[in-house]
Design a protein around this motif. Structure first.
Motif, PDB file in Angstrom:
ATOM      1  N   TYR A  98      53.710 -85.675  -4.365  1.00 18.42           N
ATOM      2  CA  TYR A  98      52.777 -84.625  -3.932  1.00 18.42           C
ATOM      3  C   TYR A  98      52.639 -84.636  -2.412  1.00 18.42           C
ATOM      4  O   TYR A  98      52.713 -83.590  -1.755  1.00 18.42           O
ATOM      5  CB  TYR A  98      51.421 -84.848  -4.606  1.00 18.42           C
ATOM      6  N   TYR A  99      52.449 -85.819  -1.874  1.00 17.55           N
ATOM      7  CA  TYR A  99      52.256 -85.911  -0.426  1.00 17.55           C
ATOM      8  C   TYR A  99      53.555 -85.692   0.348  1.00 17.55           C
ATOM      9  O   TYR A  99      53.520 -85.468   1.562  1.00 17.55           O
ATOM     10  CB  TYR A  99      51.616 -87.259  -0.072  1.00 17.55           C
ATOM     11  N   ARG A 100      54.677 -85.744  -0.341  1.00 13.14           N
ATOM     12  CA  ARG A 100      55.958 -85.414   0.291  1.00 13.14           C
ATOM     13  C   ARG A 100      56.300 -83.934   0.152  1.00 13.14           C
ATOM     14  O   ARG A 100      57.359 -83.489   0.565  1.00 13.14           O
ATOM     15  CB  ARG A 100      57.083 -86.252  -0.319  1.00 13.14           C
ATOM     16  N   GLY A 101      55.404 -83.186  -0.469  1.00 11.48           N
ATOM     17  CA  GLY A 101      55.613 -81.751  -0.587  1.00 11.48           C
ATOM     18  C   GLY A 101      56.511 -81.325  -1.721  1.00 11.48           C
ATOM     19  O   GLY A 101      56.997 -80.187  -1.742  1.00 11.48           O
ATOM     20  N   LYS A 102      56.706 -82.203  -2.709  1.00  6.41           N
ATOM     21  CA  LYS A 102      57.550 -81.859  -3.857  1.00  6.41           C
ATOM     22  C   LYS A 102      56.762 -81.167  -4.965  1.00  6.41           C
ATOM     23  O   LYS A 102      57.346 -80.542  -5.848  1.00  6.41           O
ATOM     24  CB  LYS A 102      58.208 -83.130  -4.428  1.00  6.41           C
ATOM     25  N   MET A 103      55.448 -81.302  -4.936  1.00  6.49           N
ATOM     26  CA  MET A 103      54.588 -80.676  -5.940  1.00  6.49           C
ATOM     27  C   MET A 103      53.576 -79.781  -5.229  1.00  6.49           C
ATOM     28  O   MET A 103      53.199 -80.051  -4.088  1.00  6.49           O
ATOM     29  CB  MET A 103      53.849 -81.729  -6.767  1.00  6.49           C
ATOM     30  N   PHE A 104      53.125 -78.765  -5.935  1.00  3.45           N
ATOM     31  CA  PHE A 104      52.221 -77.799  -5.321  1.00  3.45           C
ATOM     32  C   PHE A 104      51.010 -77.567  -6.218  1.00  3.45           C
ATOM     33  O   PHE A 104      51.046 -77.836  -7.421  1.00  3.45           O
ATOM     34  CB  PHE A 104      52.953 -76.478  -5.074  1.00  3.45           C
TER      35      PHE A 104
END
Length: 430
Positions: free
Chosen positions: A104-110
């Motif tokens: 999530y914090y790597r931007g893979k989940m929204f």
């Protein structure tokens, strides 16, 4: 001894206190007098002029020593295979959620992502007792319920990544896990909306069994509905308790009471915080159990599921547990007190089960580490699979939206309108 003793209150009755050491041999077969010790809350009700009854949690009662609650009850007996199955499932849930936080914090989940850390004993304690034909209805905190029900980690992770290989082809996301083959009937973003779905599934099971004569020698298919403490003041919860008891539906209502509804303390939002009492009010068993102890949860689950499968009707089980993270990954978790969080962190259900397994010589330290290594590999593979999977095609945009094949999403040529390249002109490309 754990923080709670699971008891059955068969019918509405005045609750009598009992000694802290007294525990019924079976949570569903004890006498009505064998009720839990009720401690008065320091909060006073000016309307009643007396202290209201409060949930007997460690946080609320200073009479519970921490040291006695750090491991599962030794009274629950499980085999080596059962213990390892429970441990593997709980570790899978914890490691998966920890990886979700990273992704999530790597931007893979929204969007919103709600993690289950700390509550694994509830999911594992109930779902690992179910059969494939049994149904589970979840909430927005649904990843681990899906994993416990058997949905592959790679399918859940891909769904969180919004990929076409996810269990909902990328259309559900974090809060809407669904898998028809596993009878996971969905996660639901709005609190309480899954309870009527679960009640309908239980009605379907009874209808097939009694009216359509689709016999099964093992009894009725069982539905387990999970929801939180914040849901229990909603109308559909009470309506479904009434309907389920009226029709003796094969359903278990499981309250995952983590003491907080987003940022609202359970005690501030509920006139009587003992949710299990709502069961006897409708004539069904009400059970309050330590949700940080997988063996106690499992002990209660065995009885409740058996009652449902045998046609004896529904049960309400309140599992008092605690989430180790904020409400979602967007929540800085500043409202809960540090001592409360550290208190429950010391009662980590996975650590407690591991201690029990080692003390009872059910497995060695190296065997448990091998399980953890196995789960690490599964999670790593799930991430690689999700990351390399393709996004859903544009043609999927309006699928599963309209029941009528000639509805809004179909053009005169019989094709989905979204197949026209101009359909999504000007929209963001994910």
């Amino acid at each position: 001894m754990s923080a709670f003793s699971a008891v059955r209150i068969p019918f509405p009755a005045v609750v009598a206190a009992r000694s802290a050491g007294e525990k019924p041999s079976s949570p569903f077969l004890c006498s009505p007098a064998a009720a839990p010790v009720i401690h008065s809350s320091p909060l006073r009700s000016p309307r009643l002029g007396r202290p209201p009854l409060a949930v007997t949690s460690d946080v609320l009662s200073s009479q519970k020593p921490l040291g006695s609650n750090s491991s599962p009850s030794c009274q629950a007996v499980i085999s080596r295979d059962e213990a390892l199955e429970l441990y593997e499932d709980m570790v899978l849930g914890r490691f998966f959620e920890d990886m979700c936080a990273q992704m999530y914090y790597r931007g893979k989940m929204f969007g919103f992502v709600h993690l289950y850390n700390g509550q694994e004993a509830v999911s594992t304690g109930f779902i690992k007792l179910l059969e494939t034909r049994d149904s589970v209805v979840s909430t927005y905190r649904d990843h681990v319920h899906a994993l416990s029900k058997g949905v592959p980690a790679r399918a859940v992770m891909a769904e969180l990544f919004g990929k076409a290989t996810g269990c909902c082809r990328g259309q559900g996301g974090s809060m809407h896990m669904f898998s028809e083959p596993h009878n996971l009937l969905g996660g639901f973003a709005f609190i309480g909306e899954g309870i009527p779905v679960a009640t309908g599934a239980a009605f379907s099971s009874k209808y097939r069994y009694e009216v359509l004569k689709e016999s099964n020698r093992d009894g009725l298919d069982v539905t387990v509905a999970f929801f939180g403490d914040g849901t229990c003041n909603n109308g559909q919860f009470l309506e479904c308790l009434n309907m389920a008891q009226l029709w003796k539906l094969p359903i278990v209502f499981v309250v995952e009471n983590n003491l907080w509804a987003i940022g609202m303390s359970h005690l501030r939002a509920t006139s009587d915080p003992e949710i299990w009492k709502k069961g006897p009010a409708f004539g069904m068993p009400g059970v309050h159990v330590d949700g940080m102890d997988v063996l106690k949860v499992r002990e209660v689950a065995v009885e409740a599921i058996a009652r449902a499968r045998n046609g004896e009707g529904p049960s309400l089980v309140e599992c008092e547990t605690y989430r180790f993270r904020g409400h979602s990954l967007a929540d800085p978790d500043e409202l809960r007190k540090a001592d409360e969080k550290s208190h429950y962190a010391a009662r980590d259900p996975i650590v407690g089960l591991k201690k029990y397994i080692l003390e009872k010589n059910l497995a060695s330290e190296s065997e448990l580490k091998a399980i953890e290594k196995k789960i690490d590999d599964i999670i790593e593979e799930a991430v690689e699979f999700a990351d390399s999977s393709p996004p859903p095609p544009r043609s999927q945009l309006l699928e599963n939206v309209f029941a009528d094949p000639k509805g809004f999403g179909i053009g005169p040529d019989g094709k989905y309108r979204c197949e026209d390249p101009k359909f999504t002109e000007g929209t963001a490309q994910v």
